[in-house]
Design a protein around this motif. Structure first.
Motif, mmCIF file in Angstrom:
data_model
loop_
_atom_site.group_PDB
_atom_site.id
_atom_site.type_symbol
_atom_site.label_atom_id
_atom_site.label_comp_id
_atom_site.label_asym_id
_atom_site.label_seq_id
_atom_site.Cartn_x
_atom_site.Cartn_y
_atom_site.Cartn_z
ATOM 1 N N ALA A 125 20.838 -51.759 -52.113
ATOM 2 C CA ALA A 125 21.642 -51.078 -53.133
ATOM 3 C C ALA A 125 22.343 -52.066 -54.060
ATOM 4 N N SER A 126 22.562 -53.299 -53.583
ATOM 5 C CA SER A 126 23.270 -54.283 -54.409
ATOM 6 C C SER A 126 22.464 -54.676 -55.640
ATOM 7 N N TYR A 127 21.139 -54.608 -55.547
ATOM 8 C CA TYR A 127 20.317 -54.939 -56.716
ATOM 9 C C TYR A 127 20.478 -53.875 -57.794
ATOM 10 N N ALA A 128 20.456 -52.629 -57.384
ATOM 11 C CA ALA A 128 20.673 -51.550 -58.349
ATOM 12 C C ALA A 128 22.059 -51.657 -58.975
ATOM 13 N N GLN A 129 23.030 -52.053 -58.199
ATOM 14 C CA GLN A 129 24.391 -52.194 -58.720
ATOM 15 C C GLN A 129 24.488 -53.279 -59.791
ATOM 16 N N GLN A 130 23.570 -54.254 -59.745
ATOM 17 C CA GLN A 130 23.539 -55.309 -60.755
ATOM 18 C C GLN A 130 22.684 -54.929 -61.971
ATOM 19 N N GLY A 131 22.115 -53.739 -61.955
ATOM 20 C CA GLY A 131 21.329 -53.262 -63.084
ATOM 21 C C GLY A 131 19.832 -53.367 -62.902
ATOM 22 N N VAL A 132 19.380 -53.877 -61.751
ATOM 23 C CA VAL A 132 17.941 -53.979 -61.496
ATOM 24 C C VAL A 132 17.403 -52.581 -61.203
ATOM 25 N N GLN A 133 16.340 -52.194 -61.916
ATOM 26 C CA GLN A 133 15.753 -50.870 -61.712
ATOM 27 C C GLN A 133 14.367 -50.919 -61.077
ATOM 28 N N PHE A 134 13.713 -52.085 -61.157
ATOM 29 C CA PHE A 134 12.372 -52.241 -60.583
ATOM 30 C C PHE A 134 12.374 -53.411 -59.609
ATOM 31 N N ILE A 135 11.749 -53.197 -58.461
ATOM 32 C CA ILE A 135 11.696 -54.222 -57.427
ATOM 33 C C ILE A 135 10.268 -54.261 -56.894
ATOM 34 N N ALA A 136 9.772 -55.462 -56.598
ATOM 35 C CA ALA A 136 8.354 -55.586 -56.230
ATOM 36 C C ALA A 136 8.174 -56.532 -55.050
ATOM 37 N N PRO A 137 8.046 -55.994 -53.844
ATOM 38 C CA PRO A 137 7.732 -56.796 -52.660
ATOM 39 C C PRO A 137 6.232 -56.828 -52.407
ATOM 40 N N PRO A 138 5.751 -57.773 -51.577
ATOM 41 C CA PRO A 138 4.373 -57.679 -51.102
ATOM 42 C C PRO A 138 4.216 -56.419 -50.272
ATOM 43 N N LEU A 139 3.002 -55.880 -50.249
ATOM 44 C CA LEU A 139 2.829 -54.545 -49.680
ATOM 45 C C LEU A 139 3.187 -54.461 -48.198
ATOM 46 N N TRP A 140 3.043 -55.566 -47.453
ATOM 47 C CA TRP A 140 3.320 -55.478 -46.014
ATOM 48 C C TRP A 140 4.782 -55.186 -45.717
ATOM 49 N N ILE A 141 5.686 -55.566 -46.627
ATOM 50 C CA ILE A 141 7.112 -55.296 -46.419
ATOM 51 C C ILE A 141 7.395 -53.797 -46.450
ATOM 52 N N LEU A 142 6.541 -53.040 -47.108
ATOM 53 C CA LEU A 142 6.765 -51.607 -47.277
ATOM 54 C C LEU A 142 6.188 -50.765 -46.151
ATOM 55 N N LEU A 143 5.439 -51.395 -45.231
ATOM 56 C CA LEU A 143 4.688 -50.633 -44.238
ATOM 57 C C LEU A 143 4.996 -51.079 -42.816
ATOM 58 N N THR A 144 4.864 -50.130 -41.910
ATOM 59 C CA THR A 144 4.885 -50.425 -40.482
ATOM 60 C C THR A 144 3.982 -49.393 -39.809
ATOM 61 N N THR A 145 3.898 -49.436 -38.503
ATOM 62 C CA THR A 145 3.088 -48.443 -37.794
ATOM 63 C C THR A 145 3.934 -47.705 -36.765
ATOM 64 N N GLU A 146 3.608 -46.439 -36.583
ATOM 65 C CA GLU A 146 4.197 -45.609 -35.530
ATOM 66 C C GLU A 146 3.085 -44.774 -34.920
ATOM 67 N N ASN A 147 2.940 -44.877 -33.610
ATOM 68 C CA ASN A 147 1.917 -44.090 -32.904
ATOM 69 C C ASN A 147 0.536 -44.257 -33.531
ATOM 70 N N GLY A 148 0.238 -45.516 -33.923
ATOM 71 C CA GLY A 148 -1.074 -45.824 -34.459
ATOM 72 C C GLY A 148 -1.309 -45.389 -35.893
ATOM 73 N N GLN A 149 -0.235 -44.993 -36.598
ATOM 74 C CA GLN A 149 -0.356 -44.555 -37.986
ATOM 75 C C GLN A 149 0.510 -45.421 -38.886
ATOM 76 N N MET A 150 0.035 -45.678 -40.123
ATOM 77 C CA MET A 150 0.847 -46.384 -41.110
ATOM 78 C C MET A 150 1.939 -45.461 -41.644
ATOM 79 N N VAL A 151 3.150 -45.998 -41.719
ATOM 80 C CA VAL A 151 4.294 -45.245 -42.245
ATOM 81 C C VAL A 151 5.184 -46.204 -43.044
ATOM 82 N N PRO A 152 6.094 -45.675 -43.862
ATOM 83 C CA PRO A 152 7.012 -46.549 -44.609
ATOM 84 C C PRO A 152 7.927 -47.331 -43.677
ATOM 85 N N SER A 153 8.192 -48.571 -44.062
ATOM 86 C CA SER A 153 9.123 -49.408 -43.307
ATOM 87 C C SER A 153 10.564 -49.002 -43.614
#
Length: 401
Positions: free
Chosen positions: A295-323
């Motif tokens: 939230a601190s990035y948005a507070q500084q005025g940043v509206q777009f953020i771009a991580p590598p895709l693996w940061i956005l994903l994890t697995t639960e019960n053998g399925q890909m889900v958001p991290s």
């Protein structure tokens, strides 16, 4: 600024464009990947779109053009990406000795992306070619900041590669990954940043320039980091490009904040490329390991953020889900872009670095579409960088993105 071969190529673009830009063609790869998917709802949905008319999509962002098969950051690579429907094209921006902006992934990558080591400019390299010797690999380092623009424009681009076992500079030009090719490397053309703007505009695409971290100490010949950030924006303004068509990127948060503070129209879409993964102990599932609350990035005025895709994903019960990281980013109101699909070669063995948090469920090449589906439908990303944009374009068209 001089414009030689690229300007001549730009003059030929009307012969390869329709009235609304290039004719879009998926080619065979999306269908090939769909065939690899297991039977199920996703495969059936994607198969149902086989007869759709391909269309350009801003969800599909080209990463250095189409470097799965074409030398990166070349005219030819970007024309290929536009023909695959990438709505947004990328120029990674660095500078020359005479402070002109050019498209290169790094200021110090000329030894792997051009023929400099076998050219008359080999003597300009900061680290000359050193042959492999026993367990010591071959090495070199050549920088755009050691060349004038005129010298840079004499180089011939090649597929990014190096043969670390080489004992000659000629042999060092090899090392191309076996899932890439040199088939489209002949007579490719480098670009300046201004040439990329003209090309992308003619292709009917939008723009996502990345301000690359300099390899030299700044200020360089009186050229400060702020000067660098400002010059990038000035070249869009000089070309009459509306800020709404530009997503300027940087891994340096200070660059993004500079644009927000000094070029607010461009700052609205400035993209902070997240490098949290470089921090020891970083875990996208553990917020205590993050350098700052998202939230601190948005507070500084940043509206777009771009991580590598693996940061956005994890697995639960053998399925890909958001991290957890992805959930926090969405909760903070941040628009998420991610990178990079089609950069890992065959995926049967888990996909490597880009898929590291979900490698246990990456077992076939069709997983590209499974990843895309979770990113789009569950994480809610607004764009995906790809080394072969046709796959992402097909998905975006099929899903109405």
């Amino acid at each position: 600024m001089r414009c030689i071969a690229v300007c001549l190529l730009l003059a030929t673009l009307p012969t390869i464009l329709s009235a609304n830009g290039p004719v879009i063609d998926y080619g065979p790869r999306p269908a090939y990947l769909i065939d690899k998917l297991p039977d199920g709802a996703l495969k059936s949905k994607l198969q149902s779109c086989a007869g759709q008319t391909p269309a350009k999509s801003d969800f599909s962002i080209s990463h250095r053009g189409a470097p799965l098969l074409f030398p990166e950051h070349t005219v030819e690579s970007n024309v290929a990406a536009a023909r695959m429907g990438a709505g947004i094209l990328e120029c990674d921006v660095t500078f020359t000795k005479d402070l002109e902006l050019v498209c290169r992934h790094a200021q110090n990558d000329l030894h792997t992306t051009t023929d400099i080591l076998v050219s008359d400019l080999a003597g300009t390299c900061m680290t000359p070619f050193t042959p492999a010797d026993g367990d010591t690999p071959a090495a070199a380092e050549c920088r755009t900041s050691d060349l004038t623009l005129a010298e840079f424009q004499t180089l011939t681009p090649k597929m990014d590669s190096a043969d670390k076992t080489a004992t000659t500079a000629e042999a060092y030009q090899g090392g191309v990954a076996d899932w890439r090719t040199n088939l489209y490397s002949d007579d490719a053309h480098l670009m300046t940043h201004t040439e990329s703007i003209a090309l992308f505009k003619n292709l009917g695409a939008k723009f996502t320039p990345e301000l690359k971290s300099p390899a030299v100490k700044m200020p360089f010949n009186g050229f400060s980091q702020a000067d660098f950030a400002q010059k990038l924006i000035d070249e869009y303004k000089a070309a009459g490009i509306p800020a709404s068509d530009v997503w300027a990127q940087s891994f340096n948060l200070e660059d993004v904040l500079y644009w927000i503070g000094n070029e607010p129209e461009f700052g609205e879409q400035a993209v902070y490329l997240v490098d949290h993964y470089r921090i020891g102990g970083f875990d996208p599932q553990n917020s205590d390991s993050w350098p700052l609350p998202l939230a601190s990035y948005a507070q500084q005025g940043v509206q777009f953020i771009a991580p590598p895709l693996w940061i956005l994903l994890t697995t639960e019960n053998g399925q890909m889900v958001p991290s957890e990281w992805a959930k926090h980013a969405r909760a903070a109101g941040l628009n998420i872009i991610t990178w990079t699909l089609e950069r890992s070669g065959p995926l049967a063995s888990g996909g490597g670095w880009y898929f590291q948090t979900v490698s246990d469920v990456i077992t076939h090449d069709g997983a590209v579409f499974e990843v895309l589906d979770v990113l789009a439908q569950d994480v809610g990303v607004v764009g995906v960088f790809s080394d072969w944009p046709a796959t992402t374009t097909y998905y975006a068209n099929c899903m109405g993105l």
